[in-house]
Write an enzyme that holds these catalytic residues in place. Structure first.
Site, short mmCIF file in Angstrom:
data_model
loop_
_atom_site.label_atom_id
_atom_site.label_comp_id
_atom_site.label_asym_id
_atom_site.label_seq_id
_atom_site.Cartn_x
_atom_site.Cartn_y
_atom_site.Cartn_z
N VAL A 199 0.83 -1.21 0.00
CA VAL A 199 0.00 0.00 0.00
C VAL A 199 0.87 1.26 0.00
O VAL A 199 0.66 2.18 -0.79
CB VAL A 199 -0.97 -0.01 1.21
CG1 VAL A 199 -1.80 1.26 1.23
CG2 VAL A 199 -1.87 -1.24 1.16
N ALA A 207 8.98 6.07 6.70
CA ALA A 207 9.60 5.17 7.68
C ALA A 207 9.10 3.76 7.46
O ALA A 207 7.95 3.55 7.07
CB ALA A 207 9.27 5.63 9.10
N THR A 259 0.81 0.63 7.44
CA THR A 259 1.36 -0.62 7.97
C THR A 259 0.20 -1.46 8.50
O THR A 259 -0.94 -1.03 8.53
CB THR A 259 2.32 -0.36 9.14
OG1 THR A 259 1.53 0.07 10.27
CG2 THR A 259 3.32 0.73 8.82
N LYS A 316 -6.00 -1.54 10.51
CA LYS A 316 -7.24 -1.84 11.24
C LYS A 316 -7.03 -1.97 12.74
O LYS A 316 -7.96 -1.84 13.52
CB LYS A 316 -7.85 -3.14 10.72
CG LYS A 316 -8.30 -3.06 9.29
CD LYS A 316 -8.73 -4.41 8.77
CE LYS A 316 -7.69 -5.11 7.93
NZ LYS A 316 -7.19 -4.45 6.77
N VAL A 355 -11.94 -0.92 5.90
CA VAL A 355 -12.99 -1.88 5.54
C VAL A 355 -13.22 -1.79 4.04
O VAL A 355 -13.56 -0.73 3.52
CB VAL A 355 -14.31 -1.57 6.29
CG1 VAL A 355 -15.41 -2.55 5.86
CG2 VAL A 355 -14.10 -1.64 7.79
N GLY A 387 -1.20 -9.03 -4.12
CA GLY A 387 -1.32 -8.00 -3.09
C GLY A 387 -2.70 -7.95 -2.45
O GLY A 387 -3.06 -6.97 -1.80
N LYS A 441 -12.72 -6.22 10.54
CA LYS A 441 -13.49 -5.28 9.70
C LYS A 441 -14.95 -5.25 10.16
O LYS A 441 -15.57 -4.18 10.25
CB LYS A 441 -13.42 -5.70 8.24
CG LYS A 441 -12.04 -5.52 7.62
CD LYS A 441 -12.02 -6.08 6.22
CE LYS A 441 -10.64 -6.05 5.61
NZ LYS A 441 -10.54 -6.82 4.39
N GLY A 493 -6.24 -4.93 -2.73
CA GLY A 493 -5.19 -4.63 -3.69
C GLY A 493 -4.51 -3.33 -3.32
O GLY A 493 -5.16 -2.38 -2.85
#
Ligand SMILES: Nc1ncnc2c1ncn2[C@@H]1O[C@H](COP(=O)(O)OP(=O)(O)O)[C@@H](O)[C@H]1O
Ligand SMILES: N[C@@H](CC(=O)OP(=O)(O)O)C(=O)O
Length: 833
Positions: A480, A509, A562, A586, A616, A671, A689, A811
């Site tokens: 991401v 980072a 992350t 999440k 979500v 991914g 979620k 994705g």
């Protein structure tokens, strides 16, 4: 021809400070001289004036050697510049420089002996910069084929004897200029700017940046209609371009605005430059020597017709703040008047002064190099009061910067001061003194020099002078994070040009490395740069100091791409510093209810945004839709959702006959899965979620309340590596193939669904269920393709036909676009704040 009015051109130190610029100047003068009569005013080369101040200072301390070394530096610059243009005359030009500087050396020797540099001596020292540059420029012009003559400004500009900031006798100056101008048409006059003389011939200076003023006086004296100030920027910018990278030139200003900007210290204009121009209706152009075709800025009586045109944030640096306070209440003192008169007498420019309502205290801002003189003058004026302890010892703060917002229509604006100060407060800039009201066009404050850049960038952004700057600190450079960087890179120009948003990645980072640059990191090759940073132990490192820097930048946003646990502590630190958070992570939202509530409350308390739309179903507008349903008073009765793009994809692959182990590997490669696919297959990710959604309904549930049936049974070796796990999946291929066969024969489709049923609250049945379901073809969710997700909301208002949100829900690229949308949401909401 003889009636054609003169053009006056002033070339600043930056225009004659290096051979390429000097070459351009000679070319420019040559071209313009052919078109009509021209008078040239020139400043000292580069930083020569600063060096002369240094030389005088060293000589005063008795350090003649040091002082002469500085003169050597000046001589070297002049010789190199001249020789580069006339290599054949290198020796002759060097001798010329030496003979021009010989009296300066003697003067400094005298100062070092007496260890005293009087104001007249100081002005004599300073005059050498302009004397050298004007003499050389005239010679170089003549050598290049443009006949030019050095004209000593000291014989033309008459001033009083307030050395350092002498006042010009305009009438006498005009007389002398008019008498002299007759001889100027045959050969281009080159006048040293900044310097003048008393009626009895003692050298004076007009104050720093005085060459513009010289040019304006010359124009007025000889009846010119336009002055062009040639410098190293494309015009007068919305803020100092050295401090604000997206400041841009303003095309057209009124004389009044120019006057205001000069008075509050825009470096390129001497505070009195505009006066002769206004008196005589002369227009002023500011142009760049290296881009002579660019129109630059025009300042004239008309100005711009565009009422919406932005104005400027002006900064004046290298100042000192002097605070003087009366100890015992008395109306005898007239403190302000006396202090200002003493400073005026000493020739010290006062950039700002504010007095308390009762007249008991005054703060004045003066040039830092004049601090000693200013202090001496005030202490001298108040000698008796100080001795009697009726006045507090002078409070001095230095270096400080004067920051001013200049806006033509400021008087008509609402809450200008509020916005100005709150923008500064939001980034932790302490305002040391302020003034508004002296003019309806400006508001000024004094800040510590260390805060200059942040203060000017913040106010520039707060008044939408250019673009809304957004400062991103990105955590995570995985799928991401990597995609987000690519999207920022791709969208940056469009966002800036079309939407006025300047995204700047200031930090990046991963778990062990950090890169940070407040000015913005170049996006090209950024991830590779981070990979080369020396890693640190993730257990002991803290990102809090980085947040301290981030908070001082315009619209600071911590972007968490992350899947890290425990990150909420960093979010809290960010909120406390006024930093917004956009999270694709999440975990902070799946914390125990009270901790999640405390986290959200912290964001609210500090009036910052925390957006997490992508937690979500990736970028699908699920959270926002649900929040809108709730906010508008609808009642949610049931949520059914396929929330795992990865497991949805795997279900479709299985139904198409692909073995489980292969479909999981493909999902990971594309991914769709979390870095560890077990998080998806165990159902934990879906459970999180579903919990996030249920909590948006205000249900204080925990992960342990979710009735969870994993998609793939728990890994018997939970500590095993991802690769080992993927390998081990082969053992389950046959069982899943059987399940698929059974579904097919029953005419159903295998899905992995979450179901949130608020009506179960208070019953023994679970409110949230997550697990594999065989659904009949034709049912919502049965026809999902690839990694599609869907969420169906059955509500009081959407009862017959549930509101369905459906589309790609996993994705890197899709999630990153959702993160970017959240970032833009913040910047849009803050526009103009
Ligand atoms: N609002 C502004 N617009 C343009 N330049 C500015 C502004 N504020 C400060 N500056 C600075 O002023 C410089 C030009 O002034 P100065 O150094 O006196 O030039 P010169 O040597 O040509 O006289 C620019 O290079 C820029 O760094
Ligand atoms: N050389 C003088 C006068 C001046 O106007 O210079 P410049 O045009 O480079 O700002 C100074 O530095 O103050």
């Amino acid at each position: 021809m003889s009636s054609t009015p003169f053009q006056v051109m002033k070339f600043g130190g930056s225009s004659v400070g290096s051979p390429p610029r000097l070459r351009q100047v000679i070319e420019l003068i040559g071209r313009h001289a052919k078109q009509g009569p021209l008078a040239v005013v020139v400043s000292a080369m580069g930083d020569t004036t600063d060096w002369l101040i240094e030389a005088a200072g060293l000589a005063t301390q008795g350090d003649l050697e040091g002082s002469l070394a500085v003169v050597e530096r000046i001589a070297h610059l002049a010789k190199t510049n001249a020789a580069a243009l006339e290599p054949a005359r290198t020796t002759a030009l060097a001798e010329r420089v030496e003979s021009l500087l010989a009296p300066l050396r003697l003067l400094l020797q005298g100062i070092s002996l007496t260890r005293e540099c009087s104001a007249p001596s100081r002005d004599r020292v300073l005059s050498f910069g302009e004397l050298v540059s004007a003499t050389l420029l005239a010679e170089l012009l003549t050598a290049s084929g443009t006949e030019a003559t050095f004209r000593d400004a000291r014989q033309l500009l008459v001033t009083d004897d307030r050395f350092g900031a002498a006042r010009v006798d305009v009438a006498r100056t005009r007389e002398r200029l008019q008498a002299s101008v007759a001889g100027w048409r045959a050969s281009v006059p080159v006048l040293p700017g900044f310097i003048a003389a008393t009626p009895d011939g003692r050298t004076t200076t007009l104050g720093r940046n005085g060459s513009d003023y010289t040019a304006a006086l010359v124009a007025q004296g000889i009846g010119a209609t336009e002055v062009t100030v040639w410098t190293d920027v494309l015009g007068l910018h919305t803020a100092d371009p050295d401090l604000v990278s997206d400041a841009y030139p303003v095309a057209h200003l009124t004389h009044g605005e120019g006057l205001e900007l000069a008075a509050v210290g825009v470096r390129m204009l001497h505070p009195r430059t505009m006066i002769p121009l206004i008196e005589s209706g002369i227009s002023l152009r500011i142009r760049n020597t290296m881009h002579p075709d660019h129109p630059g800025t025009l300042i004239d009586a008309i100005g711009s017709r565009d009422g919406q045109r932005p104005t400027c944030i002006a900064t004046r640096e290298e100042l000192a703040l002097l605070g003087i306070e009366v100890r015992k209440l008395s109306d005898q003192f007239q403190l302000g008047e006396r202090v200002l008169a003493a400073l005026r007498e000493a020739g010290v420019t006062v950039w700002l002064s504010t007095q308390s309502a009762n007249g008991q205290s005054i703060a004045v801002v003066v040039p830092r190099p004049d601090l000693l003189r200013a202090r001496g003058a005030v202490e001298n004026e108040l000698t008796q009061e100080l001795a009697r302890h009726e006045v507090e010892p002078l409070a001095i703060r230095e270096p400080v910067t004067l920051l001013t917002l200049v806006a033509e229509a400021m008087g008509q604006g609402v809450n200008v001061a509020g916005r100005f100060f709150s923008a500064l407060g939001a980034v932790g800039v302490n305002v040391r003194a302020s003034a508004q009201g002296a003019s309806s066009r400006s508001i000024s404050c004094v800040v510590d020099a260390a805060d200059t850049a942040i203060a000017v960038r913040t106010t520039h952004a707060a008044f939408n002078l250019a673009h809304q700057q957004v400062s991103l600190f990105l955590l995570g450079r995985g799928t991401v994070g990597g995609q987000l960087l690519a999207q920022v890179r791709a969208q940056q120009a469009l966002l800036k040009d079309k939407h006025g948003i300047a995204l700047r990645v200031v930090g990046l980072a991963d778990s062990r490395r950090v890169l940070f640059d407040a000015a913005g990191l170049p996006l090209e090759g950024l991830e590779e740069r981070l990979a080369r940073v020396e890693p640190v132990n993730p257990e002991t490192r803290t990102l809090v100091p980085v947040l301290d820097e981030l908070r001082r930048l315009p619209v600071p946003i911590l972007v968490d791409c992350t899947a890290a646990s425990g990150i909420e502590a960093l979010y809290t630190e960010a909120f406390r510093r006024g930093i917004h958070v956009v999270g694709a992570n999440k975990k902070p939202l799946a914390l125990p209810w009270d901790d999640r509530e405390a986290l959200l409350a912290e964001a609210r308390r500090h009036h910052v945004a925390y957006h997490y739309e992508t937690t979500v179903a990736s970028s699908l507008p699920v959270i926002d839709t649900l929040a809108n349903l709730v906010r508008t008073g609808d009642t949610v009765r049931l949520i059914t959702a396929s929330l795992s793009g990865s497991v949805g994809f795997i279900c479709n692959e299985l139904m198409a006959g692909v073995p489980l182990s292969v479909s999981v590997r493909t999902a990971k490669e594309r991914g769709f899965t979390e870095p560890d696919p077990r998080e998806d297959l165990s159902g934990t990710d879906v459970a999180r979620k579903a919990l996030i959604l249920a909590r948006e309904l205000g249900l204080p549930l925990s992960l342990s309340d979710v009735a969870l049936e994993p998609f793939v049974p728990e890994d018997p070796r939970p500590g095993a590596s991802v690769d080992t796990f993927l390998h081990g999946l082969k053992a389950l291929d046959a069982a899943y193939a059987d399940r698929v066969t059974r579904c097919r024969s029953a005419g159903t489709v295998l899905r992995y669904l979450a179901r949130i049923d608020p009506s179960k609250v208070g019953t023994d049945s679970p409110v949230i269920r997550v697990g594999p379901v065989a659904i009949e073809a034709g049912q919502p969710g049965a026809d999902l393709r690839g990694a599609e997700s869907f969420v169906s909301f059955t509500t009081t208002r959407h009862s017959d036909f549930p509101l369905v949100v459906r589309g790609a829900g996993a994705g890197g690229a899709v999630t990153a676009s959702g993160v970017l949308a959240d970032i833009l949401r913040i910047s849009q909401a803050l526009r103009g704040r």
